[in-house]
Design a protein around this motif. Structure first.
Motif, short mmCIF file in Angstrom:
data_model
loop_
_atom_site.label_atom_id
_atom_site.label_comp_id
_atom_site.label_asym_id
_atom_site.label_seq_id
_atom_site.Cartn_x
_atom_site.Cartn_y
_atom_site.Cartn_z
N TYR A 56 0.73 -0.86 -0.14
CA TYR A 56 0.03 -0.25 -0.23
C TYR A 56 1.19 1.24 0.13
CZ TYR A 56 -2.93 -3.24 1.99
OH TYR A 56 -3.53 -4.39 2.44
N CYS A 57 0.92 2.36 -0.30
CA CYS A 57 0.79 3.49 -0.57
C CYS A 57 0.08 4.13 0.45
CB CYS A 57 0.65 4.49 -1.48
SG CYS A 57 1.95 4.25 -2.96
N SER A 58 0.70 5.18 1.57
CA SER A 58 0.28 6.02 2.44
C SER A 58 -0.32 7.12 1.57
CB SER A 58 1.40 6.30 3.65
OG SER A 58 1.97 7.73 2.55
N ASP A 59 -1.30 7.78 2.27
CA ASP A 59 -2.22 8.98 2.13
C ASP A 59 -1.20 9.63 1.37
OD1 ASP A 59 -3.70 7.22 2.98
OD2 ASP A 59 -5.04 8.24 3.84
N GLU A 60 -0.39 9.94 2.02
CA GLU A 60 0.30 11.18 1.74
C GLU A 60 0.67 11.42 0.40
OE1 GLU A 60 3.26 12.92 4.37
OE2 GLU A 60 3.26 11.14 5.37
N PHE A 61 0.98 9.96 -0.54
CA PHE A 61 1.26 9.98 -2.05
C PHE A 61 -0.06 10.36 -3.13
CE2 PHE A 61 4.34 7.00 -0.45
CZ PHE A 61 5.40 7.30 -1.29
N TYR A 62 -0.79 10.47 -1.91
CA TYR A 62 -2.38 10.68 -3.60
C TYR A 62 -2.82 12.38 -3.22
CZ TYR A 62 -2.84 5.91 -3.59
OH TYR A 62 -2.69 4.29 -3.91
N LEU A 63 -2.39 12.60 -1.05
CA LEU A 63 -2.53 14.12 -1.35
C LEU A 63 -1.56 14.75 -2.55
CD1 LEU A 63 -2.85 14.05 1.74
CD2 LEU A 63 -4.68 14.60 0.42
N LEU A 64 -0.29 14.19 -2.44
CA LEU A 64 1.10 15.55 -3.08
C LEU A 64 0.45 14.72 -4.86
CD1 LEU A 64 3.26 16.90 -3.19
CD2 LEU A 64 4.37 14.14 -2.90
N GLY A 65 -0.12 13.81 -5.13
CA GLY A 65 -0.03 14.20 -6.30
C GLY A 65 -0.53 13.71 -6.88
N GLU A 66 -1.73 14.43 -5.99
CA GLU A 66 -3.48 14.98 -6.44
C GLU A 66 -4.31 13.88 -7.38
OE1 GLU A 66 -3.17 18.34 -8.94
OE2 GLU A 66 -1.97 19.43 -6.85
N MET A 67 -4.39 12.96 -6.52
CA MET A 67 -4.91 11.86 -7.35
C MET A 67 -5.74 10.85 -6.18
SD MET A 67 -1.74 9.70 -8.93
CE MET A 67 -3.02 8.02 -9.32
N GLU A 68 -7.09 10.21 -6.84
CA GLU A 68 -7.76 9.68 -6.04
C GLU A 68 -7.12 8.71 -5.05
OE1 GLU A 68 -11.56 9.34 -4.19
OE2 GLU A 68 -11.15 10.89 -5.93
N PHE A 69 -8.03 8.73 -3.47
CA PHE A 69 -7.90 7.27 -3.07
C PHE A 69 -8.13 6.07 -3.36
CE2 PHE A 69 -7.63 10.97 0.02
CZ PHE A 69 -5.97 11.05 0.45
N PRO A 70 -7.41 4.72 -2.86
CA PRO A 70 -8.61 3.80 -3.61
C PRO A 70 -9.57 3.63 -2.33
CG PRO A 70 -6.05 3.13 -2.92
CD PRO A 70 -6.39 4.76 -2.65
N PRO A 71 -10.42 2.79 -3.05
CA PRO A 71 -11.85 2.49 -2.69
C PRO A 71 -11.35 1.92 -0.82
CG PRO A 71 -11.78 0.47 -3.98
CD PRO A 71 -10.38 1.88 -4.31
N TYR A 72 -12.23 1.95 -0.30
CA TYR A 72 -11.82 1.61 1.28
C TYR A 72 -11.98 0.40 1.39
CZ TYR A 72 -14.32 0.82 5.91
OH TYR A 72 -13.57 0.73 7.18
N SER A 73 -12.20 -0.51 0.41
CA SER A 73 -12.22 -2.20 0.83
C SER A 73 -10.66 -2.38 0.29
CB SER A 73 -12.96 -2.99 -0.35
OG SER A 73 -13.30 -1.82 -1.67
N SER A 74 -9.89 -1.64 -0.44
CA SER A 74 -8.96 -1.81 -0.74
C SER A 74 -8.06 -2.39 0.40
CB SER A 74 -8.43 -1.23 -1.97
OG SER A 74 -8.06 -0.13 -1.69
#
Length: 463
Positions: free
Chosen positions: A264-282
């Motif tokens: 898994y990637c930590s949330d910081e990557f998605y915030l920095l990359g301005e990308m959508e988080f994976p779904p909760y189930s993942s």
């Protein structure tokens, strides 16, 4: 070696009935000097333990009347009674080397002790792990453990840790997994050092050599303005997106090969990359929630359902251990003294006080749930500078600066930035220029706060 002391004795407990009091020093249990809180727990777990204490320079044997498997009712001052095994790595990305002077002494302690990994979820590199340690872990089933991997390339790992044992210490990871110990891994990703093709090689090795790992969290390098390492720099948006693509690709491979996502990637990557988080189930069981993996999705669900996420990580032995001091992720954030809950009458203005990343994450949560806009006071981290933007590292002076001239009726401060009521820079929350409500850092508590429930007040006129 000084003896650990008794911090607190629970009212009505077997320890209190036996006459043990706060301030007594713990010498032995049943004639055996415990090495750490793990030994202590096992020794007092039986019926009627004989506790040797030291009081006023005298050693006293105190019989404690209790059935097997019940709690003694003592909180001990330290988790480790012998010497903490400090880290002999000199990682250029180590955040301890990036701290300014003058903070709490404990913040500068570099540990690489497998016992603290077991008790508190601290990550260990295994470079100081020994055959005796391995035997104890296996014999006493000290699981789960948390291991810093960073890279599986022996030469690169030795280079990153600045320790030649870094090239060989992952052999212990293999042995631990083969022995059935649950292990969670971590990769701190440093731009142009262990990312790109080197990250791909590491993840390939993990799937082939360490498929029994319970989870692997990939987190970005944290760089403060105090770093003296020329190679350490913040990750760019493009690099964050590349890392996400690589990790998600290998997550799919792991799912196909092993039946679990694992990486898994930590949330910081998605915030920095301005990308959508994976779904909760993942995120499966949110095993690396406290490492920043899946925090926003968990928060989002908590906010909607008004219930807290139960993480599978950092559980087991510590969740029931009698007497262990609360440290690290489990430290007491805030002990309200004399501040009751209250409800505000009439219409009031409310603002959430949080970090740069916290503001970004909350924006996504509110948008996904159709929540009416809520004012957020963004606390820029001038204390650490660099790319430090997480809520847990907000300093008191930065928070004070951000709220000093605001005129909101209620200011909601997440408790994750406090330890025993103090910020990381040592500022007591009672010294803040405005009153704030200290709210537990989960979506359910924030939703309750926004719906009118108020939390303990601290700071301002009450300080």
């Amino acid at each position: 070696m000084p003896y650990p002391s008794v911090l607190r004795v629970s009212s009505g407990s077997p320890a209190e009935r036996a006459g043990i009091v706060a301030g007594d020093a713990l010498v032995a249990v049943n004639g055996v000097p415990p090495r750490d809180i793990i030994d202590y727990q096992q020794l007092v777990d039986g019926p009627d333990p004989l506790v040797t204490i030291q009081r006023a320079g005298l050693e006293i044997e105190v019989p404690v009347d209790k059935p097997a498997g019940t709690l003694v009712g003592m909180e001990i001052s330290d988790a480790l009674f012998d010497k903490v095994r400090t880290c002999d790595n000199h990682c250029e990305f180590c955040f301890i080397y990036q701290l300014p002077k003058g903070l709490r002494r404990t913040l500068y302690v570099k540990d690489d002790d497998y016992r603290l990994s077991f008790l508190y979820g601290n990550f260990t590199t295994l470079t100081r792990f020994t055959e005796a340690d391995f035997e104890r872990v296996i014999t006493e089933r000290l699981s789960p453990l948390y291991v810093s991997i960073h890279t599986t390339d022996p030469l690169l790992r030795a280079e990153m840790l600045r320790n030649r044992r870094g090239a060989t210490s992952l052999r212990w990871l293999e042995h631990l997994l083969d022995a059935g110990v649950t292990v969670h891994g971590q990769i701190v990703l440093a731009p142009a050092i262990n990312d790109g093709d080197r990250l791909r090689a590491t993840l390939t090795d993990i799937l082939l050599r360490f498929p029994k790992l319970a989870s692997v969290g990939v987190v970005p390098l944290g760089v403060s303005k105090y770093t003296k390492e020329p190679r350490m720099r913040p990750m760019t948006k493009e690099e964050a997106r590349e890392a996400i693509a690589t990790v998600e690709e290998f997550s799919d491979v792991a799912q196909a090969m092993l039946g679990k996502t694992m990486v898994y990637c930590s949330d910081e990557f998605y915030l920095l990359g301005e990308m959508e988080f994976p779904p909760y189930s993942s995120y499966a069981d949110f095993e690396q929630l406290e490492n920043g993996v899946g925090v926003t999705r968990a928060f989002e669900r908590e906010f909607a359902l008004l219930e807290r996420t139960k993480s599978a990580g950092h559980s087991g032995f510590f969740s029931s251990i009698d007497g262990a001091p609360a440290l690290g992720y489990r430290a007491v954030r805030f002990r309200p003294k004399g501040f009751g809950q209250r409800r505000s009458a009439g219409a009031v203005s409310v603002a959430i006080v949080t970090s740069t990343y916290g503001k970004l994450a909350l924006g996504r949560v509110f948008e996904s749930k159709g929540q009416a806009p809520v004012d957020v006071i963004e606390v820029t981290n001038e204390f650490f500078g660099g790319n430090i933007a997480v809520t847990g590292l907000m300093s008191g002076q930065d928070v004070a600066r951000a709220i000093a001239t605001t005129d909101y009726d209620r200011l909601l401060l997440p408790d994750v930035c406090l330890s025993e009521g103090r910020f990381i820079d040592g500022l007591d929350a009672r010294e803040l220029p405005r009153e704030v409500e200290v709210v537990p850092t989960d979506g359910a508590s924030l939703a309750a706060a926004l719906q009118g429930t108020t939390f303990p007040l601290i700071g301002g006129a009450r300080g």
